[in-house]
Design a protein around this motif. Structure first.
Motif, mmCIF file in Angstrom:
data_model
loop_
_atom_site.group_PDB
_atom_site.id
_atom_site.type_symbol
_atom_site.label_atom_id
_atom_site.label_comp_id
_atom_site.label_asym_id
_atom_site.label_seq_id
_atom_site.Cartn_x
_atom_site.Cartn_y
_atom_site.Cartn_z
ATOM 1 N N PRO A 341 55.184 32.667 26.384
ATOM 2 C CA PRO A 341 55.845 33.703 27.187
ATOM 3 C C PRO A 341 56.719 34.621 26.348
ATOM 4 C CG PRO A 341 56.957 31.604 27.466
ATOM 5 C CD PRO A 341 55.717 31.325 26.668
ATOM 6 N N LEU A 342 56.944 35.818 26.840
ATOM 7 C CA LEU A 342 57.851 36.745 26.184
ATOM 8 C C LEU A 342 59.229 36.101 26.107
ATOM 9 C CD1 LEU A 342 56.818 40.071 27.970
ATOM 10 C CD2 LEU A 342 56.221 39.345 25.652
ATOM 11 N N GLY A 343 59.883 36.251 24.957
ATOM 12 C CA GLY A 343 61.152 35.590 24.741
ATOM 13 C C GLY A 343 61.003 34.383 23.835
ATOM 14 N N GLN A 344 59.761 33.924 23.671
ATOM 15 C CA GLN A 344 59.488 32.803 22.769
ATOM 16 C C GLN A 344 58.505 33.207 21.667
ATOM 17 O OE1 GLN A 344 58.371 29.202 24.884
ATOM 18 N NE2 GLN A 344 59.798 29.643 26.546
ATOM 19 N N TRP A 345 58.223 34.494 21.572
ATOM 20 C CA TRP A 345 57.286 34.983 20.557
ATOM 21 C C TRP A 345 57.873 34.837 19.163
ATOM 22 C CZ3 TRP A 345 54.091 40.010 21.610
ATOM 23 C CH2 TRP A 345 53.256 39.802 22.702
ATOM 24 N N TYR A 346 56.976 34.721 18.200
ATOM 25 C CA TYR A 346 57.351 34.857 16.800
ATOM 26 C C TYR A 346 56.206 35.590 16.113
ATOM 27 C CZ TYR A 346 60.424 33.856 12.894
ATOM 28 O OH TYR A 346 61.309 33.989 11.844
ATOM 29 N N PHE A 347 56.037 35.413 14.825
ATOM 30 C CA PHE A 347 55.094 36.263 14.104
ATOM 31 C C PHE A 347 53.633 36.022 14.481
ATOM 32 C CE2 PHE A 347 58.810 36.623 11.284
ATOM 33 C CZ PHE A 347 58.887 38.002 11.254
ATOM 34 N N ALA A 348 53.257 34.812 14.844
ATOM 35 C CA ALA A 348 51.862 34.556 15.214
ATOM 36 C C ALA A 348 51.483 35.358 16.449
ATOM 37 C CB ALA A 348 51.655 33.059 15.469
ATOM 38 N N GLU A 349 52.374 35.355 17.449
ATOM 39 C CA GLU A 349 52.099 36.106 18.683
ATOM 40 C C GLU A 349 52.108 37.611 18.430
ATOM 41 O OE1 GLU A 349 53.267 32.088 19.549
ATOM 42 O OE2 GLU A 349 54.354 33.636 18.429
ATOM 43 N N SER A 350 53.047 38.077 17.605
ATOM 44 C CA SER A 350 53.105 39.509 17.301
ATOM 45 C C SER A 350 51.885 39.956 16.502
ATOM 46 C CB SER A 350 54.381 39.825 16.509
ATOM 47 O OG SER A 350 55.511 39.642 17.315
ATOM 48 N N THR A 351 51.402 39.098 15.624
ATOM 49 C CA THR A 351 50.189 39.407 14.858
ATOM 50 C C THR A 351 49.009 39.604 15.805
ATOM 51 O OG1 THR A 351 50.983 38.136 12.957
ATOM 52 C CG2 THR A 351 48.617 38.561 13.080
ATOM 53 N N THR A 352 48.885 38.695 16.773
ATOM 54 C CA THR A 352 47.809 38.798 17.766
ATOM 55 C C THR A 352 47.937 40.088 18.567
ATOM 56 O OG1 THR A 352 47.727 36.394 17.974
ATOM 57 C CG2 THR A 352 46.758 37.665 19.767
ATOM 58 N N TRP A 353 49.161 40.411 18.958
ATOM 59 C CA TRP A 353 49.431 41.608 19.763
ATOM 60 C C TRP A 353 49.033 42.875 19.013
ATOM 61 C CZ3 TRP A 353 50.031 43.678 24.252
ATOM 62 C CH2 TRP A 353 50.805 44.822 24.455
ATOM 63 N N PHE A 354 49.438 42.995 17.748
ATOM 64 C CA PHE A 354 49.121 44.200 16.981
ATOM 65 C C PHE A 354 47.631 44.288 16.637
ATOM 66 C CE2 PHE A 354 53.677 44.595 16.438
ATOM 67 C CZ PHE A 354 53.847 45.965 16.361
ATOM 68 N N LEU A 355 46.994 43.157 16.450
ATOM 69 C CA LEU A 355 45.552 43.160 16.205
ATOM 70 C C LEU A 355 44.807 43.704 17.424
ATOM 71 C CD1 LEU A 355 43.100 42.421 14.471
ATOM 72 C CD2 LEU A 355 43.255 40.090 15.384
#
Length: 531
Positions: A341-355
């Motif tokens: 969930p949003l609020g628990q993201w870190y770099f793995a989730e952000s990497t997926t999002w930008f991809l």
């Protein structure tokens, strides 16, 4: 017979890579000199081990493993930016923005620095800033400044925010928790109040220095601190051809790309902020979990502890116990995309999002499948130097941690501060944290290692432990504006095409001013605020 005098070759500045490798070698030599020195940490006697040749050579590789999440994020971010640049949306959008500002671009500096500072103070916005360097470097260059100005806005803005942490879970949060776990009460009102004072004071200093430099460069570009080669590199990467008579207009596709571009960073920021710790549960609405209990053996229990902590203790093989853990059934509605969930993201989730958004932007921008793939690969390739700088700088921290060097210096200095007055204790503690933060640039790591030592020491001397938490936050934050062991600094500067030596020329005065102001504030607080 006369000879034509040859001009003396100008001595070139060391590259960021060379500076980090020299620092790595110095650290390795210090560990060898101190090999065998003992210190007591958490009641256990430990020893400094001298680095071997293998430790030294493997440090960059281990640093890469340690920072792989950041490195992967930066790589994908490069591909994302490559696709955005192919659509020419960002360049055109910057031209439109600069034209609309009509020479008033200077107002962007205090506004954006304030926003970065708030993010830094509330949740430790630091390594997450890497994605903004390219954008602000291009924006400020288009406005007639240099890419160093853009780097200042991000690095100093977010940096003074982390320095004046209020509810930052990665700094004051972890430090307070470490003391609370030891039975030491920490007054959060003192932390937040003192954090706000430090934030405002350091923000004003940072903005003053940045505005003064920006005005100087705008009036006379030759007064830029950047070398000719740095300016050429920045111009090649982010330079935008400016023609006064040119009519600049965004197409429908370009507007769509910029909307998605802004959404990408907005969602990333929302994802990083620890909303639940701030009392906001909107993003985990609908979540569900259950408890699971399993039996564990003596071997399982012993595996949870370090050998030094167990010492000679050996549990009987018949020893058993139960382990209860909470298992998530549903992480909430905002976890539909990454499972987190949003609020628990870190770099793995952000990497997926930008991809994901890189592909969407390519489609919206009208690129073909081949163009999307080619531009993504080219953009990711451009980030390799940044990735390697982050990895090598992290390797320094890995070497210091594995040899016990950082803990040795911490325990030695803490003993030297015992029995001093409030003012001397405050200033001495600040200097201690300032030095140690070069060795341990991670605020969360520093808080975890140091607070169990410095917090009780402050309490024993009848000082407020909450003030000690802010001494740590202020000193660590100041160092993280300039330390070469920070992947965020080295990676961000590399993106802005600014060498570390150039940044030091500017930042050393800013850090000195902020350090003096912080020490005055903290010395007053240490004496005035009761334990």
């Amino acid at each position: 017979m006369s000879e034509t005098a040859q001009p003396k070759k100008k001595r070139e500045m060391l590259s960021s890579f060379s500076i980090i490798f020299i620092l790595l070698a110095v650290v390795a030599i210090i560990t060898i000199v101190l090999n065998g020195q003992t210190y007591v940490l958490d009641g256990v006697e430990k020893v400094v081990t001298g680095a071997t040749l293998g430790d030294f050579l493997m440090a960059p590789a281990k640093g890469f493993v340690n920072a792989v999440d950041v490195c992967l994020f930066v790589t994908v971010l490069g591909g994302f930016l490559g696709i955005v640049n192919k659509t020419d949306s960002l360049n055109t959008g910057i031209k439109v923005l600069v034209k609309r500002l009509g020479g008033n671009e200077l107002v962007l500096i205090p506004i954006l620095m304030f926003l970065f500072a708030i993010l830094g103070s509330t949740y430790g916005f630091c390594e997450e800033t890497v994605g903004f360097y390219a954008l602000l470097a291009a924006t400020m260059m288009a406005a007639g400044y240099d890419s160093l100005t853009g780097a200042m806005m991000i690095l100093l803005g977010a940096g003074v925010g982390c320095l004046g942490s209020t509810v930052n879970p990665f700094a004051t949060g972890i430090a307070s928790s470490a003391l609370t776990d030891m039975g030491i009460q920490v007054d959060q009102a003192v932390i937040i109040g003192l954090g706000v004072v430090l934030l405002i004071a350091s923000y004003l200093v940072a903005v003053l220095f940045t505005l003064r430099y920006a005005k100087r460069v705008k009036a006379d570009p030759s007064r830029s601190l950047m070398s000719a080669s740095e300016r050429d590199a920045a111009e090649a990467e982010y330079g935008i051809e400016r023609k006064e008579s040119e009519e600049v207009k965004l197409t429908g596709r370009q507007k769509g790309v910029l909307i998605i571009f802004a959404l990408a960073f907005l969602v990333m920021i929302v994802g990083f902020v620890p909303w639940e710790k701030l009392g906001v549960n909107a993003f985990v609405a609908g979540s569900a979990s259950h408890e699971e209990t399993v039996e564990v053996s003596a071997a399982d229990i012993e595996a949870q502890y370090d050998k030094d902590e167990l010492g000679t203790l050996k549990l009987p093989e018949s020893t058993t116990g139960t382990l209860t853990s909470e298992v998530s059934d549903d992480a909430g509605w905002s976890a539909f995309l990454t499972g987190t969930p949003l609020g628990q993201w870190y770099f793995a989730e952000s990497t997926t999002w930008f991809l994901l958004l890189a592909i969407i932007i390519g489609i919206v921008g009208g690129l073909s499948e081949r163009e999307i793939v080619d531009e993504f690969m080219a953009g990711a390739g451009d980030m390799m130097s940044v990735v390697l700088i982050i990895a090598v700088s992290r390797g320094v921290s890995v070497l210091m941690s594995s040899t016990g060097l950082s803990n040795y210096f911490l325990t030695w200095a803490a003993g030297a501060l015992a029995g001093t007055s409030g003012i001397l204790f405050s200033i001495g503690s600040y200097v201690l944290y300032f030095v140690l933060s070069f060795l341990i640039p991670s605020t969360s790591g520093m808080a975890t290692v140091s607070m169990p030592i410095m917090g009780p020491l402050a309490q024993q001397l009848n000082f407020n432990p909450a003030v000690m938490v802010m001494v740590f936050s202020a000193a660590s934050g100041a160092v993280n504006l300039i330390t070469p062991t920070s992947g965020a600094i080295m990676g961000g500067l590399a993106l802005a095409r600014v060498e570390y030596g150039t940044w030091v020329k500017f930042a050393v005065k800013v850090v000195a001013a902020i350090a003096v102001v912080s020490m005055v504030i903290l010395a007053i607080a240490m004496v005035a605020i009761p334990a």
